[in-house]
Motif scaffolding. Structure first.
Motif, mmCIF file in Angstrom:
data_model
loop_
_atom_site.group_PDB
_atom_site.id
_atom_site.type_symbol
_atom_site.label_atom_id
_atom_site.label_comp_id
_atom_site.label_asym_id
_atom_site.label_seq_id
_atom_site.Cartn_x
_atom_site.Cartn_y
_atom_site.Cartn_z
ATOM 1 N N ASN A 130 87.689 2.284 2.737
ATOM 2 C CA ASN A 130 87.630 2.265 1.274
ATOM 3 C C ASN A 130 86.283 1.738 0.777
ATOM 4 O OD1 ASN A 130 90.260 3.212 1.228
ATOM 5 N ND2 ASN A 130 91.165 1.168 1.004
ATOM 6 N N ILE A 131 85.792 0.712 1.432
ATOM 7 C CA ILE A 131 84.513 0.131 0.996
ATOM 8 C C ILE A 131 83.360 1.088 1.292
ATOM 9 C CG2 ILE A 131 82.908 -1.763 1.399
ATOM 10 C CD1 ILE A 131 85.306 -3.569 1.915
ATOM 11 N N MET B 87 75.876 -4.782 -2.644
ATOM 12 C CA MET B 87 76.424 -6.130 -2.792
ATOM 13 C C MET B 87 77.323 -6.214 -4.016
ATOM 14 S SD MET B 87 72.997 -8.338 -1.854
ATOM 15 C CE MET B 87 73.864 -9.891 -1.877
ATOM 16 N N ARG B 88 76.884 -5.595 -5.119
ATOM 17 C CA ARG B 88 77.688 -5.613 -6.336
ATOM 18 C C ARG B 88 79.003 -4.855 -6.119
ATOM 19 N NH1 ARG B 88 74.212 -3.350 -9.288
ATOM 20 N NH2 ARG B 88 73.073 -5.226 -9.853
ATOM 21 N N THR B 89 78.938 -3.725 -5.407
ATOM 22 C CA THR B 89 80.144 -2.934 -5.132
ATOM 23 C C THR B 89 81.121 -3.718 -4.268
ATOM 24 O OG1 THR B 89 78.873 -0.881 -5.261
ATOM 25 C CG2 THR B 89 80.990 -0.789 -4.131
ATOM 26 N N LEU B 90 80.611 -4.404 -3.241
ATOM 27 C CA LEU B 90 81.481 -5.198 -2.381
ATOM 28 C C LEU B 90 82.134 -6.327 -3.168
ATOM 29 C CD1 LEU B 90 82.590 -5.776 0.431
ATOM 30 C CD2 LEU B 90 80.556 -7.182 0.864
ATOM 31 N N SER B 91 81.389 -6.914 -4.086
ATOM 32 C CA SER B 91 81.967 -7.980 -4.908
ATOM 33 C C SER B 91 83.112 -7.447 -5.763
ATOM 34 C CB SER B 91 80.882 -8.597 -5.797
ATOM 35 O OG SER B 91 81.428 -9.559 -6.671
ATOM 36 N N VAL B 92 82.930 -6.254 -6.326
ATOM 37 C CA VAL B 92 83.991 -5.655 -7.136
ATOM 38 C C VAL B 92 85.206 -5.344 -6.264
ATOM 39 C CG1 VAL B 92 84.608 -3.655 -8.552
ATOM 40 C CG2 VAL B 92 82.375 -4.745 -8.836
ATOM 41 N N CYS B 93 84.978 -4.836 -5.056
ATOM 42 C CA CYS B 93 86.091 -4.554 -4.136
ATOM 43 C C CYS B 93 86.834 -5.826 -3.766
ATOM 44 C CB CYS B 93 85.567 -3.849 -2.889
ATOM 45 S SG CYS B 93 84.940 -2.179 -3.164
ATOM 46 N N ASN B 94 86.108 -6.914 -3.532
ATOM 47 C CA ASN B 94 86.762 -8.183 -3.194
ATOM 48 C C ASN B 94 87.655 -8.666 -4.333
ATOM 49 O OD1 ASN B 94 85.635 -8.345 -0.647
ATOM 50 N ND2 ASN B 94 83.852 -9.508 -1.344
ATOM 51 N N THR C 266 73.429 -14.986 -9.609
ATOM 52 C CA THR C 266 74.873 -14.909 -9.354
ATOM 53 C C THR C 266 75.495 -13.634 -9.897
ATOM 54 O OG1 THR C 266 75.262 -16.163 -11.400
ATOM 55 C CG2 THR C 266 75.124 -17.412 -9.324
ATOM 56 N N GLY C 267 74.823 -12.980 -10.811
ATOM 57 C CA GLY C 267 75.334 -11.723 -11.363
ATOM 58 C C GLY C 267 74.815 -10.515 -10.618
ATOM 59 N N TYR D 108 80.389 3.539 -13.444
ATOM 60 C CA TYR D 108 80.856 3.470 -12.057
ATOM 61 C C TYR D 108 81.701 2.226 -11.803
ATOM 62 C CZ TYR D 108 80.728 3.069 -7.008
ATOM 63 O OH TYR D 108 81.080 2.931 -5.691
ATOM 64 N N PHE D 109 81.236 1.077 -12.265
ATOM 65 C CA PHE D 109 81.919 -0.164 -11.923
ATOM 66 C C PHE D 109 83.112 -0.457 -12.818
ATOM 67 C CE2 PHE D 109 77.785 -0.876 -9.927
ATOM 68 C CZ PHE D 109 78.226 -1.201 -8.666
ATOM 69 N N GLN D 110 83.313 0.328 -13.840
ATOM 70 C CA GLN D 110 84.537 0.186 -14.606
ATOM 71 C C GLN D 110 85.728 0.678 -13.800
ATOM 72 O OE1 GLN D 110 83.945 2.236 -18.275
ATOM 73 N NE2 GLN D 110 82.985 0.490 -19.295
#
Length: 712
Positions: A485-486, A569-576, A676-677, A710-712
């Motif tokens: 998935n990731i 990194m941002r995508t992995l954070s959203v998945c977590n 951090t963002g 995308y990140f929504q």
């Protein structure tokens, strides 16, 4: 060569949705990897489990290396390791040197799941086999005997057609055949016109009685058949008359005649109506002379002629042999038209024969009985019937042969079209798969060159390489599902980087995602393509910033690669965060990523001809791998050169230390500064001092639209 071999259990599959490749995972895979890294050149480093499955008489076995005893991964799974090498040249080695080696495995004993026949036929042999399997008309005595395996295809082809009427057993194919245009229609109408004139001529010559209706019908039949002839041949006549005038425009009348005939030619129902109308015209001509026949008067006249010994007058009735010949011509016309159902033509011919027999043996028996016979041993009516039967059988067999051959060719053409359609779909699928395995600009070259065993390579002066390793993932089935998935989300990011400098996914090794930026053929300095293609490439208008010159640095690729790494990194954070909200998936919400980036000159190309893979090589590739392996989770570690390029765009980097890199020594490395963002930290100073780039528009548009969407 250093080789490690281990036996055990593993998972195999495909991760992601881009640049697909089959991979394997599991603890035993990791053991095999460490057996290779702790082995010795010239030996095969195996585990005790693998050694137990070998015949020790064929090998020289020595204890494993000290590195293996100290390796932490191998110590997790206590085992003994061994180095093996061949004791002597074995038979299998001699067979591998034979140009025609014999198979060491019994292929026939294994189930054939996805493989073709073990005997690969050449093109000539395949064509010869297809030719032998082509069906032919007639009766084949071999069908009464037990069939051989090679005859099944031929029997299957013949079984598609009926025995008597040669109709397709599949009604859909039969209707498709009948609905096809009849391009021989004008020739059939020409023959129908000729036969119609023969009937009229025979009727006028043999009928000496004054019959105004007969003359009127003859005139109408002649003009009707002549009109059909003119309509069918008018277009051919115009093309012949004006064959040298290609710009001629035809008038409304000519166009009307053209459309009229084409409508008849293209329509099955109109052809059938035309066919029945022609036969109806023939029967009208014939039956008028039958109706005008006075059988009783003919019988009385014949008796009086015998009594008073004078010649019999034939004016009171039709001439029997003229009627028989006319029926024979009508039978020929019944079978003459193509693209008419053979069953219908046979039924109509049988009706004609039956009606004729009724006239001979029931209605006009006396007239036919006292006509001239063809054979002294046959009575006259039998001679007449024999001629009609022979005519019917002859036309039936001849037309059945023609129908069989026509429909066989039609079926073969349909099968060929289906095969071509299937081949086109297969080719499109292959191209789609290749585009999902290889870069787009490599697919065409690979299809044309690799089949000839030609090496394909590309040299790039500036490419940015990234290795991103996912940490804290267990190589079990649930962990692989989350990993897929990731990786799929990572692959979706590639579609964002399709403008300016494209980010290409190279491969996935375990949990490590490898990508590169700058692999654009417009930037190639040297490749295995010809000089003509390179000249054509250089003559293309530039699509990147600046012109396409060999001395251009194109260091924007480093900025794009760093931005892509930040997106990972941002995508992995959203998945977590998403997994932390699912109770059953909370154990997978602690994944982290370690990224290493390097840039410089590399070489790219296709490796192998079986299961090809597009890969890159060079010092920046090794450095990027070391940046990842020596980096820290949640950081992007870059080389000094890449850090300087990023600083030119205002992105701050922090000097880490002199980091030891295997094969290079200690080199300065840097961490890209990230808040951090998951945003870049820029060097203090006015933005005007930062280096400008044509990618600014891309980043602004992406930040406002694509990234948010995308990140929504």
């Amino acid at each position: 060569m250093r080789i490690g071999v281990h036996s055990g259990n593993l998972f195999a599959g495909v991760l992601g949705v881009a640049k697909l490749q089959l991979d394997i995972w599991g603890p035993d895979v990791e053991i095999a990897n460490h057996l290779e890294s702790t082995g010795e050149p010239g030996y095969v480093h195996v585990s005790s489990r693998t050694l137990a499955s070998l015949n020790l008489d064929d090998y020289t076995v020595i204890p494993g290396t000290i590195k293996a005893q100290e390796d932490p991964v191998l110590q997790k799974h206590p085992m003994s390791t061994y180095l093996i090498t061949g004791a002597a040249q074995r038979d299998s080695y001699q067979q591998s040197r034979d140009p025609h080696p014999a198979s060491m495995l019994d292929i026939q004993s294994r189930p054939k799941q996805h493989s073709r026949s073990s005997k690969q036929l050449s093109t000539t042999e395949e064509l010869q086999m297809e030719f032998r399997n082509m069906p032919v008309g007639g009766f084949d005595c071999s069908y009464c005997l037990p069939s051989k395996p090679g005859q099944n295809k031929k029997k299957q082809t013949k079984n598609d057609l009926g025995m008597f009427c040669a109709a397709f057993k599949d009604s859909r194919v039969e209707w498709d055949f009948l609905r096809r245009p009849d391009y021989m229609l004008k020739y059939s109408i020409l023959m129908a016109w000729f036969i119609g004139n023969c009937l009229v001529f025979i009727q006028l010559v043999t009928n000496r009685r004054n019959c105004p209706p007969c003359i009127l019908v003859d005139i109408l039949a002649f003009f009707y058949l002549t009109a059909l002839l003119c309509i069918s041949w008018y277009k051919k006549y115009c093309h012949w008359m004006y064959r040298n005038d290609e710009t001629r425009l035809y008038g409304p009348f000519s166009c009307l005649v053209f459309r009229l005939f084409e409508g008849i030619q293209q329509s099955m129902s109109r052809r059938l109506l035309l066919y029945l109308s022609i036969l109806g015209t023939y029967f009208l001509v014939v039956f008028l002379i039958v109706i005008n026949c006075e059988a009783d008067l003919f019988q009385l006249s014949f008796i009086e002629a015998k009594l008073y010994r004078y010649e019999v007058s034939r004016d009171v009735c039709f001439h029997p042999w003229a009627f028989t010949n006319m029926m024979a011509l009508i039978l020929g016309t019944s079978y003459m038209f193509s693209r008419i159902s053979f069953s219908l033509k046979t039924i109509i011919s049988l009706v004609e024969v039956i009606v004729y027999f009724i006239f001979i043996f029931l209605q006009f028996t006396y007239v036919f009985h006292h006509s001239v016979t063809t054979t002294p041993y046959l009575i006259a009516e039998v001679a007449h019937a024999t001629r009609i039967i022979v005519t019917f059988v002859t036309f039936y067999l001849k037309e059945r042969q023609v129908e069989f051959n026509t429909k066989t060719n039609f079926k073969l053409n349909i099968d060929l079209q289906n095969k071509q359609h299937a081949a086109d779909i297969t080719n499109q699928s292959i191209i789609i798969l290749l585009n999902n395995i290889l870069p787009t600009h490599v697919v065409e070259v690979y299809l044309s060159n690799v089949a000839k065993h030609q090496l394909y390579y590309e040299n790039y002066s500036m490419v940015s390489v990234m290795f991103a390793s996912l940490i804290n993932f267990q190589m079990d089935l649930p962990g692989l599902r989350i990993l897929n998935n990731i990786v799929t989300e990572f692959d979706k990011l590639l579609s964002v980087y399709k403008e300016y400098f494209v980010v290409e996914k190279i491969k996935i090794v375990g949990c490590t995602y490898m990508a590169a930026c700058g692999l654009d053929f417009n930037l190639v300095e040297n490749s295995s393509r010809g000089l003509g293609e390179i000249s054509e490439r250089l003559s293309r208008p530039p699509t990147l910033s600046g012109s396409i010159r060999s001395d251009a640095s194109h260091d924007e690729v480093v900025l794009v690669m760093a931005t892509f790494a930040l997106d990972l990194m941002r995508t992995l954070s959203v998945c977590n965060m998403a997994y932390s909200e699912i109770p059953t998936e909370r154990g997978f919400s602690h994944g982290n990523i370690c990224i290493g980036i390097s840039s410089g000159e590399i070489m790219a190309g296709v490796v192998g001809a079986s299961q090809p893979h597009y890969d890159i090589w060079g010092h920046p590739v090794n450095l990027a791998s070391r940046m990842q392996s020596t980096g820290l989770a949640g950081h992007i570690q870059v080389t000094e050169e890449s850090a300087k390029i990023l600083s030119g765009y205002g992105i701050s980097s922090t000097f880490r230390d002199l980091t030891y890199v295997k094969g290079v020594g200690k080199i300065p490395t840097y961490f890209v500064d990230i808040d951090t963002g998951f945003q870049f930290i820029f060097i203090p100073g006015p933005p005007s001092e930062r280096r400008g780039t044509t990618l600014d528009t891309f980043f602004l548009e992406r930040k406002s639209t694509e990234e948010e969407e995308y990140f929504q």
